[in-house]
Scaffold this motif. Sequence first.
Motif, PDB file in Angstrom:
ATOM      1  N   HIS A 182       0.822  -1.218   0.000  1.00 34.00           N
ATOM      2  CA  HIS A 182       0.000   0.000   0.000  1.00 34.00           C
ATOM      3  C   HIS A 182       0.851   1.261   0.000  1.00 34.00           C
ATOM      4  CE1 HIS A 182      -3.016  -2.944   0.992  1.00 34.00           C
ATOM      5  NE2 HIS A 182      -2.381  -3.243   2.098  1.00 34.00           N
ATOM      6  N   ALA A 183       1.976   1.240  -0.684  1.00 36.89           N
ATOM      7  CA  ALA A 183       2.871   2.394  -0.721  1.00 36.89           C
ATOM      8  C   ALA A 183       2.430   3.335  -1.830  1.00 36.89           C
ATOM      9  CB  ALA A 183       4.311   1.936  -0.945  1.00 36.89           C
ATOM     10  N   ASP A 184       1.456   4.162  -1.562  1.00 37.19           N
ATOM     11  CA  ASP A 184       0.892   5.061  -2.565  1.00 37.19           C
ATOM     12  C   ASP A 184       1.395   6.478  -2.303  1.00 37.19           C
ATOM     13  OD1 ASP A 184      -0.535   6.434  -4.398  1.00 37.19           O
ATOM     14  OD2 ASP A 184      -2.519   5.943  -3.619  1.00 37.19           O
ATOM     15  N   GLU A 185       2.282   6.954  -3.167  1.00 34.04           N
ATOM     16  CA  GLU A 185       2.886   8.266  -2.958  1.00 34.04           C
ATOM     17  C   GLU A 185       1.957   9.414  -3.320  1.00 34.04           C
ATOM     18  OE1 GLU A 185       7.666   8.295  -3.086  1.00 34.04           O
ATOM     19  OE2 GLU A 185       6.645   8.443  -4.991  1.00 34.04           O
ATOM     20  N   ASP A 186       0.805   9.131  -3.896  1.00 34.56           N
ATOM     21  CA  ASP A 186      -0.096  10.205  -4.290  1.00 34.56           C
ATOM     22  C   ASP A 186      -0.541  11.040  -3.094  1.00 34.56           C
ATOM     23  OD1 ASP A 186       0.091   9.337  -6.854  1.00 34.56           O
ATOM     24  OD2 ASP A 186      -1.768   8.172  -6.826  1.00 34.56           O
ATOM     25  N   GLU A 187      -0.525  10.422  -1.898  1.00 37.15           N
ATOM     26  CA  GLU A 187      -0.964  11.142  -0.712  1.00 37.15           C
ATOM     27  C   GLU A 187       0.129  12.034  -0.145  1.00 37.15           C
ATOM     28  OE1 GLU A 187      -2.925   8.706   2.205  1.00 37.15           O
ATOM     29  OE2 GLU A 187      -3.366   7.189   0.718  1.00 37.15           O
ATOM     30  N   VAL A 188       1.354  11.867  -0.625  1.00 37.01           N
ATOM     31  CA  VAL A 188       2.478  12.621  -0.065  1.00 37.01           C
ATOM     32  C   VAL A 188       2.584  13.955  -0.792  1.00 37.01           C
ATOM     33  CG1 VAL A 188       4.900  12.525   0.577  1.00 37.01           C
ATOM     34  CG2 VAL A 188       3.622  10.425   0.307  1.00 37.01           C
ATOM     35  N   THR A 189       1.753  14.891  -0.421  1.00 35.96           N
ATOM     36  CA  THR A 189       1.771  16.203  -1.050  1.00 35.96           C
ATOM     37  C   THR A 189       1.632  17.275   0.021  1.00 35.96           C
ATOM     38  OG1 THR A 189      -0.618  16.042  -1.391  1.00 35.96           O
ATOM     39  CG2 THR A 189       0.799  15.436  -3.241  1.00 35.96           C
ATOM     40  N   GLY A 190       2.597  18.152   0.073  1.00 35.66           N
ATOM     41  CA  GLY A 190       2.530  19.318   0.950  1.00 35.66           C
ATOM     42  C   GLY A 190       2.143  19.001   2.368  1.00 35.66           C
ATOM     43  N   LEU A 191       1.077  19.646   2.835  1.00 34.63           N
ATOM     44  CA  LEU A 191       0.658  19.533   4.228  1.00 34.63           C
ATOM     45  C   LEU A 191       0.044  18.177   4.547  1.00 34.63           C
ATOM     46  CD1 LEU A 191      -0.922  23.087   4.682  1.00 34.63           C
ATOM     47  CD2 LEU A 191       1.349  22.326   5.386  1.00 34.63           C
ATOM     48  N   ASN A 192      -0.242  17.364   3.516  1.00 31.23           N
ATOM     49  CA  ASN A 192      -0.862  16.063   3.753  1.00 31.23           C
ATOM     50  C   ASN A 192       0.147  14.996   4.156  1.00 31.23           C
ATOM     51  OD1 ASN A 192      -3.411  17.020   3.093  1.00 31.23           O
ATOM     52  ND2 ASN A 192      -3.073  16.672   0.907  1.00 31.23           N
ATOM     53  N   PHE A 193       1.433  15.342   4.202  1.00 33.38           N
ATOM     54  CA  PHE A 193       2.465  14.351   4.529  1.00 33.38           C
ATOM     55  C   PHE A 193       2.258  13.844   5.947  1.00 33.38           C
ATOM     56  CE2 PHE A 193       6.588  13.041   6.161  1.00 33.38           C
ATOM     57  CZ  PHE A 193       6.963  12.140   5.180  1.00 33.38           C
ATOM     58  N   ASP A 194       2.206  12.533   6.098  1.00 35.88           N
ATOM     59  CA  ASP A 194       1.995  11.887   7.392  1.00 35.88           C
ATOM     60  C   ASP A 194       3.228  11.054   7.713  1.00 35.88           C
ATOM     61  OD1 ASP A 194       1.260  10.384   9.578  1.00 35.88           O
ATOM     62  OD2 ASP A 194      -0.772   9.987   8.865  1.00 35.88           O
ATOM     63  N   ARG A 195       3.967  11.443   8.756  1.00 34.70           N
ATOM     64  CA  ARG A 195       5.212  10.759   9.115  1.00 34.70           C
ATOM     65  C   ARG A 195       4.994   9.322   9.540  1.00 34.70           C
ATOM     66  NH1 ARG A 195       9.885  13.451  10.900  1.00 34.70           N
ATOM     67  NH2 ARG A 195      10.045  11.803  12.457  1.00 34.70           N
ATOM     68  N   SER A 196       3.801   8.993   9.999  1.00 34.07           N
ATOM     69  CA  SER A 196       3.550   7.621  10.430  1.00 34.07           C
ATOM     70  C   SER A 196       3.249   6.700   9.256  1.00 34.07           C
ATOM     71  CB  SER A 196       2.373   7.583  11.419  1.00 34.07           C
ATOM     72  OG  SER A 196       1.168   7.963  10.767  1.00 34.07           O
ATOM     73  N   LYS A 197       2.941   7.288   8.071  1.00 30.76           N
ATOM     74  CA  LYS A 197       2.555   6.485   6.915  1.00 30.76           C
ATOM     75  C   LYS A 197       3.600   6.483   5.800  1.00 30.76           C
ATOM     76  CE  LYS A 197      -2.437   7.174   7.516  1.00 30.76           C
ATOM     77  NZ  LYS A 197      -3.656   7.721   6.889  1.00 30.76           N
ATOM     78  N   PHE A 198       4.392   7.560   5.708  1.00 30.79           N
ATOM     79  CA  PHE A 198       5.309   7.695   4.589  1.00 30.79           C
ATOM     80  C   PHE A 198       6.723   7.970   5.084  1.00 30.79           C
ATOM     81  CE2 PHE A 198       1.114   9.132   3.197  1.00 30.79           C
ATOM     82  CZ  PHE A 198       0.899   8.240   2.161  1.00 30.79           C
ATOM     83  N   PRO A 199       7.717   7.303   4.484  1.00 33.31           N
ATOM     84  CA  PRO A 199       9.101   7.516   4.920  1.00 33.31           C
ATOM     85  C   PRO A 199       9.671   8.825   4.392  1.00 33.31           C
ATOM     86  CG  PRO A 199       9.057   5.962   3.106  1.00 33.31           C
ATOM     87  CD  PRO A 199       7.621   6.265   3.442  1.00 33.31           C
ATOM     88  N   ILE A 200      10.584   9.408   5.171  1.00 33.44           N
ATOM     89  CA  ILE A 200      11.311  10.594   4.733  1.00 33.44           C
ATOM     90  C   ILE A 200      12.505  10.115   3.911  1.00 33.44           C
ATOM     91  CG2 ILE A 200      12.624  12.614   5.483  1.00 33.44           C
ATOM     92  CD1 ILE A 200      10.971  12.518   8.090  1.00 33.44           C
ATOM     93  N   LEU A 201      12.461  10.336   2.612  1.00 30.56           N
ATOM     94  CA  LEU A 201      13.508   9.863   1.708  1.00 30.56           C
ATOM     95  C   LEU A 201      14.229  11.052   1.093  1.00 30.56           C
ATOM     96  CD1 LEU A 201      11.571   6.990  -0.096  1.00 30.56           C
ATOM     97  CD2 LEU A 201      13.332   6.734   1.652  1.00 30.56           C
ATOM     98  N   TRP A 202      15.532  11.131   1.345  1.00 27.75           N
ATOM     99  CA  TRP A 202      16.323  12.212   0.762  1.00 27.75           C
ATOM    100  C   TRP A 202      16.355  12.083  -0.765  1.00 27.75           C
ATOM    101  CZ3 TRP A 202      21.073  11.348   4.462  1.00 27.75           C
ATOM    102  CH2 TRP A 202      20.732  11.817   5.737  1.00 27.75           C
ATOM    103  N   GLU A 203      16.647  13.208  -1.419  1.00 28.15           N
ATOM    104  CA  GLU A 203      16.800  13.190  -2.866  1.00 28.15           C
ATOM    105  C   GLU A 203      18.104  12.482  -3.231  1.00 28.15           C
ATOM    106  OE1 GLU A 203      14.673  14.162  -5.210  1.00 28.15           O
ATOM    107  OE2 GLU A 203      13.246  14.601  -3.597  1.00 28.15           O
ATOM    108  N   PRO A 204      18.097  11.659  -4.282  1.00 25.72           N
ATOM    109  CA  PRO A 204      19.342  11.004  -4.714  1.00 25.72           C
ATOM    110  C   PRO A 204      20.388  12.038  -5.100  1.00 25.72           C
ATOM    111  CG  PRO A 204      17.428  10.031  -5.781  1.00 25.72           C
ATOM    112  CD  PRO A 204      16.947  11.266  -5.100  1.00 25.72           C
TER     113      PRO A 204
END
Length: 648
Positions: free
Chosen positions: A623-645
Amino acid sequence: MQTLAERIRAQKAQTGEKPREHQVAPQHVDLRGTGITKREAAKNTREYQRQEKASLKAVDNEAIHEAEANFERGVAETVRIMREAQRAADIILDESQERAVTGIVHNKVSVLIGAAGTGKTTVTKIVIGTLEKLFDKVQNKDVTWVTIDFPDGHKERMRESDAIKRSLKDDYEEEIVGIAGAAYTGRATQQFRRAVPEDWKKNISTIHSLLGYAPVYEEFEFIDPISGLKEMRERRVFRPSFDASCKLPYQMYILDEASMIPIPLFNELVDAIHETSRILLIGDIHQLPPVYGKSVLGYAMRKWPVFELTTIHRQAAGNAIISNAHNVLAGRPLNNAKNFHIIGNAAPNISPSGQSELQPYMLKVIRKLSDIGRYNVYTDAIIVPQNKGMVGQEELNQHLVTIFNPEIKEGGIIVNKRIQIHTGTGHVHFAARDKVMITQNINEAGITNGMIGIVESININGRYDIKRAQVDFSDGEDANDELDLDFGNFSDAMSKALGDEKTEKKGDESQDQRQSSHVMTIKFESGQTYTCSTAGDYRKVQHGYAATCHKSQGGEYPNIIILCHSVNARMLTREWLYTAVTRARENVYIICNSRGLDQALKNEVIKGRTLAEKIQSYIVETHADEDEVTGLNFDRSKFPILWEPEKV
């Protein structure tokens, strides 16, 4: 290296461009008496701008070409050093391994994946050997935490280096490599340590230990639901000692068994890492995905450079465990061999079809393997698909404990009498010489999740108060317990942090702190001991004769007995069987029937033939859906903090 802003300023200076505040627009210039019309002035301005852009582009291209040339020279030098080291160590890397080493060395963040026998350990060793010379040494006192007792009675937890600065502890010099290795579970950490040189083992720990997880007491406002009155209460929660305000000092972090790492824990680690550090995730996409939802590995493979090892090496190819593991991945039939035994799927030794008949059959096979020296109860493992049921982990352990630790009399006295222990909130049964497994990291004792120990002694607890025990003798069956949620310290920490446990007033005894009727001492192979005396202590221990695949994941044992039978058909998949088979170093014994084995080989959770297809399937399944990772909707409990390559 210049920043982008500095480079742009330098480029503008080279073209002779004036600062913006000194520039004058053509329409504001008085052209009377110059013989130049405004049209000509505008044309000249456009020509100047065209030449300026061309000049900037040339300068920019030159800088880019220079950076690329430097990077290529660095890569070539890395390959040269790597091949020299290979010749000296008599190691020959295949093409995918060379590509992986070079890519990991020259990327700030990267992912290394590969199936069993493809050489992930070899690549990791060479990466460490290449990079450790580039990094500064780390003072051990900067990563060690101590608790200082002050004369006024209060205690304070601090880094050892801070205690030395405040003259609360004597100074000493000890340096360690600037690379930290970590895994989610204790058994994965133990496996990681086996793969590295002796002087690097102290750098490897669980992620919780690396972050310095420790219990702290926090106040919160409690509102009585009946009276509505407010009062301050205190609860014990686990918090990391290293965080965004107190960073870890290492320059590289290698995280093994990355598919098992929960997202909130990964984010806590990223918070505690300097932005200039490097991160390498190592995993096997073919293993069981996490049962708790999403996987850090799935997200990272989508965003970070991925290096896949594809070649099975000679020493692995000749091993029936490895070859059959790859048969599992391809859905091909398994082959009996000298160190790979399939029991019960063919005449004349057909295994029973029902649980009630299968249980005694399985126990008989286990006893026979033990009698002929093919199974050592204290070093080997039994893997089953689920917790509940007649051939589940819990009931099998009740029978196996009587087989492997029957009552023994010495001088007419039973020396290993099975004792019912009241834990303060329930009851458990243990005896001296029982094989037990630790199910959570116990950082303060240096005990890690998955460690196997032996019960050394059980004695009456003089602090036990039966009036306060409130013993609950119900079994508390959980209808959803077929899923093996082996969260270790993470679930404990999260439940406490979220207030899911009963809270207590200041000074009150929590449920975890309630004294048990007996004190039990467990001894481990390392010589360490752990003493259980409270309800919280006993919650971290279970019998260790049989375990689910999730509880065994990340570990390695000489010999493995696996139950792969149609009575557990719902739990059987290629990923499950592959993970179970690859836990063994020397011998595999699969107790099965044809239907169960066929089900495991046919049912693939993470579908796809190519790496890209596998990654996409892995993301969907977790269930790794990045569509939810936008701006203020970012949830630290659901999505990992990934640095830019970034290339380095």
